[in-house]
Design a protein around this motif. Structure first.
Motif, PDB file in Angstrom:
ATOM      1  N   LEU A 257       0.829  -1.190   0.000  1.00 15.22           N
ATOM      2  CA  LEU A 257       0.000   0.000   0.000  1.00 15.22           C
ATOM      3  C   LEU A 257       0.873   1.253   0.000  1.00 15.22           C
ATOM      4  O   LEU A 257       2.097   1.164   0.111  1.00 15.22           O
ATOM      5  N   SER A 258       0.236   2.399  -0.102  1.00 11.77           N
ATOM      6  CA  SER A 258       0.956   3.669  -0.025  1.00 11.77           C
ATOM      7  C   SER A 258       0.181   4.633   0.854  1.00 11.77           C
ATOM      8  O   SER A 258      -0.943   4.342   1.296  1.00 11.77           O
ATOM      9  N   ILE A 259       0.761   5.783   1.091  1.00 12.63           N
ATOM     10  CA  ILE A 259       0.093   6.812   1.901  1.00 12.63           C
ATOM     11  C   ILE A 259      -1.257   7.174   1.289  1.00 12.63           C
ATOM     12  O   ILE A 259      -2.218   7.486   2.003  1.00 12.63           O
TER      13      ILE A 259
ATOM     14  N   MET B  50       4.199  16.653   7.292  1.00 12.46           N
ATOM     15  CA  MET B  50       5.307  15.698   7.109  1.00 12.46           C
ATOM     16  C   MET B  50       4.846  14.450   6.373  1.00 12.46           C
ATOM     17  O   MET B  50       5.559  13.916   5.518  1.00 12.46           O
ATOM     18  N   ILE B  51       3.652  13.973   6.680  1.00 18.82           N
ATOM     19  CA  ILE B  51       3.134  12.784   5.994  1.00 18.82           C
ATOM     20  C   ILE B  51       2.897  13.097   4.521  1.00 18.82           C
ATOM     21  O   ILE B  51       3.258  12.301   3.636  1.00 18.82           O
ATOM     22  N   ALA B  52       2.299  14.259   4.241  1.00 12.71           N
ATOM     23  CA  ALA B  52       2.061  14.648   2.848  1.00 12.71           C
ATOM     24  C   ALA B  52       3.379  14.821   2.108  1.00 12.71           C
ATOM     25  O   ALA B  52       3.517  14.386   0.949  1.00 12.71           O
ATOM     26  N   ALA B  53       4.375  15.444   2.762  1.00 13.84           N
ATOM     27  CA  ALA B  53       5.685  15.633   2.129  1.00 13.84           C
ATOM     28  C   ALA B  53       6.351  14.292   1.847  1.00 13.84           C
ATOM     29  O   ALA B  53       7.014  14.113   0.812  1.00 13.84           O
ATOM     30  N   LEU B  54       6.168  13.334   2.755  1.00 16.37           N
ATOM     31  CA  LEU B  54       6.709  11.996   2.542  1.00 16.37           C
ATOM     32  C   LEU B  54       6.044  11.355   1.331  1.00 16.37           C
ATOM     33  O   LEU B  54       6.703  10.677   0.530  1.00 16.37           O
TER      34      LEU B  54
ATOM     35  N   MET C 187       7.616  12.871  -1.698  1.00 18.71           N
ATOM     36  CA  MET C 187       8.945  12.308  -1.906  1.00 18.71           C
ATOM     37  C   MET C 187       8.863  10.908  -2.504  1.00 18.71           C
ATOM     38  O   MET C 187       9.690  10.520  -3.328  1.00 18.71           O
ATOM     39  N   LYS C 188       7.823  10.153  -2.119  1.00 15.92           N
ATOM     40  CA  LYS C 188       7.623   8.795  -2.629  1.00 15.92           C
ATOM     41  C   LYS C 188       6.919   8.796  -3.987  1.00 15.92           C
ATOM     42  O   LYS C 188       6.600   7.733  -4.530  1.00 15.92           O
ATOM     43  N   LYS C 189       6.644  10.034  -4.513  1.00 10.64           N
ATOM     44  CA  LYS C 189       5.987  10.221  -5.799  1.00 10.64           C
ATOM     45  C   LYS C 189       4.563   9.663  -5.809  1.00 10.64           C
ATOM     46  O   LYS C 189       4.031   9.251  -6.845  1.00 10.64           O
ATOM     47  N   VAL C 190       3.944   9.639  -4.627  1.00 15.20           N
ATOM     48  CA  VAL C 190       2.538   9.256  -4.516  1.00 15.20           C
ATOM     49  C   VAL C 190       1.648  10.448  -4.830  1.00 15.20           C
ATOM     50  O   VAL C 190       0.570  10.308  -5.397  1.00 15.20           O
ATOM     51  N   PHE C 191       2.110  11.643  -4.463  1.00  9.91           N
ATOM     52  CA  PHE C 191       1.394  12.891  -4.733  1.00  9.91           C
ATOM     53  C   PHE C 191       2.312  13.832  -5.514  1.00  9.91           C
ATOM     54  O   PHE C 191       3.544  13.725  -5.469  1.00  9.91           O
ATOM     55  N   GLU C 192       1.677  14.795  -6.179  1.00  8.20           N
ATOM     56  CA  GLU C 192       2.421  15.871  -6.817  1.00  8.20           C
ATOM     57  C   GLU C 192       2.713  16.954  -5.783  1.00  8.20           C
ATOM     58  O   GLU C 192       1.985  17.121  -4.807  1.00  8.20           O
ATOM     59  N   LYS C 193       3.792  17.698  -6.007  1.00  8.43           N
ATOM     60  CA  LYS C 193       4.173  18.742  -5.070  1.00  8.43           C
ATOM     61  C   LYS C 193       3.068  19.773  -4.916  1.00  8.43           C
ATOM     62  O   LYS C 193       2.841  20.314  -3.820  1.00  8.43           O
ATOM     63  N   SER C 194       2.353  20.034  -5.992  1.00  7.94           N
ATOM     64  CA  SER C 194       1.282  21.031  -5.960  1.00  7.94           C
ATOM     65  C   SER C 194       0.090  20.581  -5.109  1.00  7.94           C
ATOM     66  O   SER C 194      -0.789  21.375  -4.774  1.00  7.94           O
ATOM     67  N   GLU C 195       0.046  19.294  -4.758  1.00  9.38           N
ATOM     68  CA  GLU C 195      -1.085  18.749  -3.999  1.00  9.38           C
ATOM     69  C   GLU C 195      -0.898  18.848  -2.481  1.00  9.38           C
ATOM     70  O   GLU C 195      -1.769  18.407  -1.721  1.00  9.38           O
ATOM     71  N   LEU C 196       0.220  19.396  -2.010  1.00 13.46           N
ATOM     72  CA  LEU C 196       0.551  19.355  -0.582  1.00 13.46           C
ATOM     73  C   LEU C 196      -0.608  19.813   0.302  1.00 13.46           C
ATOM     74  O   LEU C 196      -1.043  19.094   1.208  1.00 13.46           O
ATOM     75  N   ASN C 197      -1.129  21.009   0.044  1.00 19.66           N
ATOM     76  CA  ASN C 197      -2.166  21.554   0.920  1.00 19.66           C
ATOM     77  C   ASN C 197      -3.459  20.748   0.846  1.00 19.66           C
ATOM     78  O   ASN C 197      -4.127  20.526   1.871  1.00 19.66           O
TER      79      ASN C 197
ATOM     80  N   VAL D  62      -3.733  17.565   0.147  1.00 15.92           N
ATOM     81  CA  VAL D  62      -3.517  16.284   0.816  1.00 15.92           C
ATOM     82  C   VAL D  62      -3.629  16.449   2.327  1.00 15.92           C
ATOM     83  O   VAL D  62      -4.274  15.641   3.013  1.00 15.92           O
ATOM     84  N   VAL D  63      -3.012  17.510   2.853  1.00 15.14           N
ATOM     85  CA  VAL D  63      -3.092  17.775   4.300  1.00 15.14           C
ATOM     86  C   VAL D  63      -4.544  17.904   4.732  1.00 15.14           C
ATOM     87  O   VAL D  63      -4.955  17.346   5.765  1.00 15.14           O
ATOM     88  N   GLU D  64      -5.328  18.607   3.943  1.00 16.42           N
ATOM     89  CA  GLU D  64      -6.747  18.790   4.279  1.00 16.42           C
ATOM     90  C   GLU D  64      -7.505  17.467   4.209  1.00 16.42           C
ATOM     91  O   GLU D  64      -8.361  17.180   5.051  1.00 16.42           O
ATOM     92  N   LYS D  65      -7.159  16.637   3.225  1.00 14.68           N
ATOM     93  CA  LYS D  65      -7.877  15.368   3.017  1.00 14.68           C
ATOM     94  C   LYS D  65      -7.574  14.350   4.107  1.00 14.68           C
ATOM     95  O   LYS D  65      -8.476  13.668   4.609  1.00 14.68           O
ATOM     96  N   ILE D  66      -6.308  14.230   4.500  1.00  8.65           N
ATOM     97  CA  ILE D  66      -5.918  13.159   5.434  1.00  8.65           C
ATOM     98  C   ILE D  66      -5.980  13.589   6.893  1.00  8.65           C
ATOM     99  O   ILE D  66      -5.813  12.762   7.785  1.00  8.65           O
ATOM    100  N   GLY D  67      -6.215  14.885   7.149  1.00 10.24           N
ATOM    101  CA  GLY D  67      -6.078  15.391   8.506  1.00 10.24           C
ATOM    102  C   GLY D  67      -7.352  15.931   9.120  1.00 10.24           C
ATOM    103  O   GLY D  67      -8.452  15.817   8.570  1.00 10.24           O
ATOM    104  N   MET D  68      -7.177  16.514  10.286  1.00  9.31           N
ATOM    105  CA  MET D  68      -8.271  17.143  11.033  1.00  9.31           C
ATOM    106  C   MET D  68      -7.642  18.064  12.075  1.00  9.31           C
ATOM    107  O   MET D  68      -6.467  17.896  12.422  1.00  9.31           O
ATOM    108  N   PRO D  69      -8.390  19.011  12.610  1.00 10.70           N
ATOM    109  CA  PRO D  69      -7.826  19.869  13.665  1.00 10.70           C
ATOM    110  C   PRO D  69      -7.556  19.068  14.942  1.00 10.70           C
ATOM    111  O   PRO D  69      -8.254  18.091  15.246  1.00 10.70           O
TER     112      PRO D  69
END
Length: 513
Positions: free
Chosen positions: A365-367, A398-402, A405-415, A417-424
């Motif tokens: 699997l991947s992130i 850090m998880i999104a950046a990882l 780095m693993k080429k699972v996401f594009e650099k432009s997707e950082l924000n 991805v953070v919103e999708k996988i996270g919560m306050p």
């Protein structure tokens, strides 16, 4: 492969402003070393009422009345914008008042260390009898009828016997005595902390039973994972909180033990519980933890400097039920467990690599295959003023950046991805409490509703605090939707296996005739 499942969870908060003032380690240290400090003088003006605590958005998320992501819809600062129609009772737990909690400490005390003033004791005894959780599940409420005292007697115990005072609305109502004349592990200070942890953990366990319709006698094993340590001078922190808490709640068929690893202990304990059930050693295991009085007001000086309330005023506790696969509850993937190895290194990237991407990649699997991550869910309104930043947000980045780095996401997707996988962050800074475990109640609901398929729960710990190693700690596990498959991969059910064994033994016996 059939996996153990997450069958239920509970989350308890106890509003303890007087304990914060008199027993929180920062305040206690300030009273001892700088009794005329401006901070101590400012404390009364920065304490919250019970109504403030109930209306506070993050607390409502903790007990399950709102989803953590709903906090995005509340204007900040959250403490200035209380929720309307908020309730102290939630889907996953509740918020308790301080006076009733003192009664809880008395009820779990097996050595007559907690002494309450007579009229106060009678009042809280009635409250506890009427409490739908305590009244039904606690088996030691008769202790609320024992050894009441006068204020004069309590004052004498404090002045002559080094007892720790109990205050309610800044008035003396009781004390906690030392358990030994000279044992440093049994002082009144230590016993106070231990009884606080035990009482709050016992309430969370009773709430688990009440919220999930569980019979206490069905529990086989208890794992307690708070940050306190009970023992005497010959075996300091030897335990056992688990069995002492199970005793209060009528878990007559259970045994148990304590697990300690600073903030990572709950995640370790969940892996242990899942492994025990998966191996068939025990069918029904509960992981639980009580709160820490030492950490109340831990960042208080910074909060007062920012002229905000002392929002570290609640003890946090939880309990989680892990059982055999029932074909419907979310499964705990015992084959996908991340660990921060001794040789992993202490760099943030190395830690995330070890506990996030490595176990996922090992499972193919991947992130990107994890819908939501839960790691160090501290409330940012506590940590940001203290200079620690928004810890959950930092973890998600850090998880999104990882993933990038693993080429699972594009650099432009950082924000995004953070919103999708996270919560306050929504959890009090009670050390072990924010470990990722508070999301399990919401995760179970989301998975069973089909909102998400998979979540990763992450616990990280600062082992260097014990001054024995400079190592960090980290462990993770996956919870995902149940596919309804409850038998072994062989496709042969247990009754068939038993029949096959019986037939083989009969055939073998026939050959000996």
């Amino acid at each position: 492969m059939t996996f153990p499942v997450l069958k239920g969870s509970s989350y308890t908060l106890v509003h303890t402003p007087d304990v914060l003032v008199h027993e929180g380690k920062l305040q206690e240290s300030e009273m001892r070393n700088n009794p005329d400090s401006d901070y101590l003088k400012a404390i009364p003006d920065h304490l919250r009422s019970f109504e403030d605590v109930v209306g506070y958005g993050p607390n409502q998320a903790y007990i399950g009345n709102i989803h953590p992501r709903d906090l995005n819809n509340i204007e900040k600062p959250w403490y200035d914008h209380p929720m309307k129609d908020a309730s102290k009772d939630g889907k996953f737990g509740s918020i308790m008042n301080e006076d009733e909690f003192y009664g809880c400490m008395k009820a779990v005390d097996m050595f007559e260390l907690v002494v309450l003033e007579k009229s106060f004791q009678e009042k809280v005894a009635q409250e506890m009898q009427d409490d739908p959780v305590i009244g039904k599940y606690w088996v030691t409420l008769d202790k609320l009828n024992e050894n009441p005292a006068t204020i004069e007697e309590i004052t004498e115990l404090i002045s002559d016997k080094d007892a720790k005072p109990l205050y309610f609305n800044n008035e003396l109502v009781g004390c906690v005595k030392r358990a030994h004349e000279f044992d440093a592990a049994l002082t009144s200070d230590v016993m106070f902390e231990n009884l606080v942890s035990k009482a709050s953990g016992a309430y969370a366990l009773a709430e688990l039973f009440a919220k999930n319709d569980i019979k206490p006698e069905d529990i086989d094993y208890l794992i307690e994972c708070s940050e306190e340590g009970c023992g005497d001078m010959f075996q300091r922190a030897g335990g056992n909180y688990a069995k002492s808490i199970g005793e209060i709640c009528g878990c007559v068929n259970a045994t148990g033990s304590d697990t300690r690893s600073f903030c990572a202990a709950p995640a370790h304990s969940m892996v242990e519980a899942a492994a025990l059930v998966k191996a068939g050693v025990y069918k029904n295991v509960v992981v639980l933890a009580g709160g820490s009085s030492a950490k109340l007001g831990m960042n208080g000086k910074d909060h007062v400097k920012k002229d905000q309330p002392l929002i570290e005023d609640c003890l946090g506790a939880f309990a989680v039920y892990v059982g055999e696969n029932d074909g419907k509850s979310p499964v705990i993937r015992t084959d996908i467990v991340g660990k921060h190895k001794i040789g992993s290194g202490a760099a943030p990237q190395a830690i995330m690599q070890a506990i996030v991407s490595d176990p996922l990649e090992h499972a193919g699997l991947s992130i990107k295959d994890v819908d939501v991550f839960s790691a160090e869910m501290q409330n940012p309104e506590i940590t940001v003023p203290a200079g620690a930043g928004d810890i959950p947000a930092a973890n998600y980045k850090m998880i999104a950046a990882l993933g990038i780095m693993k080429k699972v996401f594009e650099k432009s997707e950082l924000n995004s991805v953070v919103e999708k996988i996270g919560m306050p962050g929504f959890v009090p800074t009670q050390g072990h409490i924010p470990s990722g475990i508070p999301f399990l109640g919401h995760a179970k609901e989301m998975i069973e509703n089909g909102d998400i398929h998979r979540t990763m729960i992450i616990g990280k710990g600062s082992l260097f605090l014990g001054r024995l190693t400079n190592l960090f700690d980290g462990i993770s596990f996956i919870v995902e939707a149940n596919d309804g498959h409850v038998d072994d991969d062989s496709g042969v059910d247990k009754d068939t296996i038993r029949q096959m064994i019986a037939e083989s033994m009969k055939q073998f016996a026939d050959t000996l005739k």
